[in-house]
Design a protein around this motif. Structure first.
Motif, short mmCIF file in Angstrom:
data_model
loop_
_atom_site.label_atom_id
_atom_site.label_comp_id
_atom_site.label_asym_id
_atom_site.label_seq_id
_atom_site.Cartn_x
_atom_site.Cartn_y
_atom_site.Cartn_z
N GLN A 8 -8.91 -0.06 -9.77
CA GLN A 8 -7.55 0.47 -9.95
C GLN A 8 -7.57 2.00 -9.85
O GLN A 8 -6.72 2.60 -9.19
N GLU A 9 -8.56 2.59 -10.50
CA GLU A 9 -8.66 4.05 -10.47
C GLU A 9 -8.85 4.55 -9.02
O GLU A 9 -8.30 5.56 -8.61
N LEU A 10 -9.64 3.79 -8.26
CA LEU A 10 -9.91 4.20 -6.88
C LEU A 10 -8.70 4.04 -5.97
O LEU A 10 -8.38 4.91 -5.17
N THR A 11 -8.03 2.88 -6.08
CA THR A 11 -7.05 2.55 -5.04
C THR A 11 -5.61 2.94 -5.37
O THR A 11 -4.83 3.23 -4.46
N ILE A 12 -5.23 2.93 -6.65
CA ILE A 12 -3.80 3.11 -6.98
C ILE A 12 -3.24 4.44 -6.42
O ILE A 12 -2.19 4.43 -5.78
N PRO A 13 -3.94 5.58 -6.58
CA PRO A 13 -3.37 6.82 -6.04
C PRO A 13 -3.11 6.75 -4.54
O PRO A 13 -2.08 7.20 -4.05
N SER A 14 -4.06 6.14 -3.81
CA SER A 14 -3.91 6.03 -2.36
C SER A 14 -2.74 5.13 -1.97
O SER A 14 -1.98 5.43 -1.05
N ILE A 15 -2.62 4.02 -2.68
CA ILE A 15 -1.52 3.09 -2.35
C ILE A 15 -0.18 3.74 -2.68
O ILE A 15 0.79 3.62 -1.94
N LEU A 16 -0.15 4.47 -3.78
CA LEU A 16 1.09 5.18 -4.14
C LEU A 16 1.49 6.17 -3.05
O LEU A 16 2.65 6.36 -2.75
N LYS A 17 0.47 6.79 -2.43
CA LYS A 17 0.73 7.78 -1.37
C LYS A 17 1.24 7.13 -0.09
O LYS A 17 1.76 7.77 0.79
N ILE A 61 -5.31 -4.58 12.26
CA ILE A 61 -4.03 -4.60 11.52
C ILE A 61 -3.81 -3.39 10.60
O ILE A 61 -2.71 -3.22 10.10
N LEU A 62 -4.85 -2.58 10.39
CA LEU A 62 -4.66 -1.42 9.50
C LEU A 62 -4.56 -0.14 10.32
O LEU A 62 -5.15 -0.04 11.39
N ARG A 63 -3.81 0.84 9.79
CA ARG A 63 -3.72 2.14 10.46
C ARG A 63 -4.43 3.19 9.62
O ARG A 63 -4.06 3.41 8.48
N ASN A 64 -5.41 3.82 10.20
CA ASN A 64 -6.20 4.83 9.48
C ASN A 64 -6.47 4.46 8.03
O ASN A 64 -6.12 5.20 7.11
N PRO A 65 -7.08 3.32 7.82
CA PRO A 65 -7.23 2.88 6.42
C PRO A 65 -8.20 3.75 5.63
O PRO A 65 -9.15 4.29 6.18
N VAL A 66 -7.92 3.88 4.34
CA VAL A 66 -8.88 4.50 3.44
C VAL A 66 -9.71 3.35 2.89
O VAL A 66 -9.16 2.30 2.53
N GLU A 67 -11.03 3.53 2.87
CA GLU A 67 -11.90 2.42 2.43
C GLU A 67 -12.39 2.63 1.01
O GLU A 67 -12.77 3.74 0.63
N PHE A 68 -12.39 1.55 0.26
CA PHE A 68 -12.88 1.62 -1.12
C PHE A 68 -13.83 0.47 -1.36
O PHE A 68 -13.67 -0.61 -0.81
#
Ligand code: AMP
Length: 412
Positions: free
Chosen positions: A28-37, A199-206
């Motif tokens: 959650q700590e890793l992904t939530i900020p990115s998804i919010l963006k 299917i992803l565009r410039n994904p950030v990987e976690f």
């Protein structure tokens, strides 16, 4: 990190506090900020890490400000059980918001079909669906996905294993390209990377610890003859009232029935679950296990992915699963979210090589416990000889030095 540090909507924070979550988990700590963006993400996270909240919370945060009745989020999952469970979490987290969600999966009656049709045409905000049933609706031509802004693929590796690749691509062909796509997978094989690149565009990987059981799981194994397995289980669980929630995995449906029969004979409160059961029966069996009315549940791998049953204290692998990833998923049913649990595997002569592959994947040697002496002698643990740079291998005898006692063993 606490949840208010993400800047989530107050009503969501209130729901989180009702759920009793205090700190965000790693994923959650890793992904939530990115998804919010608004980023697309590719996350490698096993079940039990809190990955559902990791995608549900930021999506709800987006929907909370949109304030409309459009169908804007599609969550695609491999199994009905996972769909139900994710929807329950959505309903919990959106309790103080004006947001609706619905599950779409097969095996239900006409009334459910009507409710699904209505939701798919008249606007619910979030759909949690298995691919097959969604395709059935799409085939009838009334589904509108043109307002969808968020797509989640959960347990993506499992979906590809089941053979949902074409269905996923077809579903996504109905969804606007200008969307946020979040892909979660417990493992990251090449085929997942290929799907991600399409299917992803410039994904950030976690990634949280790849393909390893949660740290709170104590793993051990008995090296046994097949006909010692039931007796070993009985010796493990009898007179241990603290072990009140025990999940036994078997690879085949036929074996599930045999194990249930044999454990019942020894006086255990036990039920079995496999894809043979109707959907309603499956839900009832899971409910009785969840509420601890059933102490032992024997399951095929249908249950091993994604299903969240709290406080399972013992997992038993009656046989070693065919794929090493399945081992990680099975073992992931215990020690969820910071808890501890025990996972015991029963390894017979046929399964030694398979178990060796699992140990390579999880990068640890699992403790082998001697078969209790009253049950006789187990087989010698033999795996293929030395690999370069690997740990020493060869014959190991984990038995206690007696011949198998046929009187104590129930063939399973
Ligand atoms: P999941 O990996 O999404 O299946 O979640 C596993 C379990 O962890 C579920 O029972 C969640 O309710 C619980 N959970 C998720 N996030 C947290 C958190 N931050 N704190 C405590 N429990 C959590």
């Amino acid at each position: 990190m606490t949840f208010d540090e993400f800047g989530l909507n107050d009503k969501i924070l209130e729901a989180i506090s009702y759920m009793g979550y205090e700190k965000a988990s790693d994923i959650q700590e890793l992904t939530i900020p990115s998804i919010l963006k608004g980023d697309d993400i590719l996350a490698c996270a096993q079940t039990g890490t809190g990955k559902t909240a990791a995608f549900v919370l930021p999506i709800l945060d987006h929907l909370a400000v949109e304030d409309n009745h459009n169908l804007s989020t599609l969550i695609i999952v491999p199994t009905r059980e996972l769909a139900i469970q994710i929807n329950q979490q959505i309903q919990g987290f959106s309790y103080f918001l004006n947001i609706n969600s619905i599950t779409v999966y097969g095996g239900r009656d006409g009334a459910d079909w009507d409710a699904e049709c209505k939701a798919l045409t008249k606007g619910t905000n979030i759909i949690v669906a298995t691919p097959g049933k969604l395709i059935s609706h799409l085939n009838l031509g009334y589904v509108r996905f043109d307002k969808i802004k968020h797509v989640v693929l959960d347990e993506a590796d499992r979906m590809l294993d089941i053979g949902f690749y074409d269905d996923i691509m077809r579903i996504l062909s109905y969804v606007p390209e200008d969307r946020q796509t979040l892909m979660f997978s417990a493992t990251m094989p090449q085929k997942i990377r290929e799907l991600a690149s399409k299917i992803l565009r410039n994904p950030v990987e976690f990634s949280t610890s790849i393909s390893k059981p949660a740290e709170g799981v104590l793993q051990a194994a008995y090296v046994v003859h097949e006909n010692q397995k039931i007796a070993v289980i009985n010796s493990l669980i009898s007179n241990k009232p603290d072990l009140d929630s025990i999940l036994v995995f078997s690879s085949t449906k036929r074996k599930v029935n045999e194990i249930v029969k044999n454990l019942k004979r020894a006086g255990n409160v036990v039920e079995g679950i496999s894809s043979d059961l109707e959907q309603k029966e499956r839900e009832d069996v899971v409910m009785r296990f969840r509420s601890k009315r059933t102490r032992v549940l024997v399951a095929t791998d249908v249950l091993s992915r994604g299903i969240d049953i709290k406080d399972i204290n013992l997992i038993i692998n009656f046989d070693v699963p065919g794929s090493a990833e399945d081992y990680v998923h099975r073992v992931g049913r215990t020690a969820r979210a910071d808890k501890t649990g025990i996972a015991i595997s029963l390894i017979n002569e046929m399964d030694m090589e398979k178990f060796d592959r699992i140990e390579k994947l999880i990068e640890m040697e699992v403790l082998k416990i001697p078969v209790p002496s009253e049950l006789g002698e187990g087989p010698v643990y033999k795996v293929r000889p030395p690999r370069k740079g690997g740990r020493p291998q060869g014959k190991r005898n984990y038995s206690s030095g007696k011949k198998p006692d046929r009187r104590n063993s129930n063939p399973a």
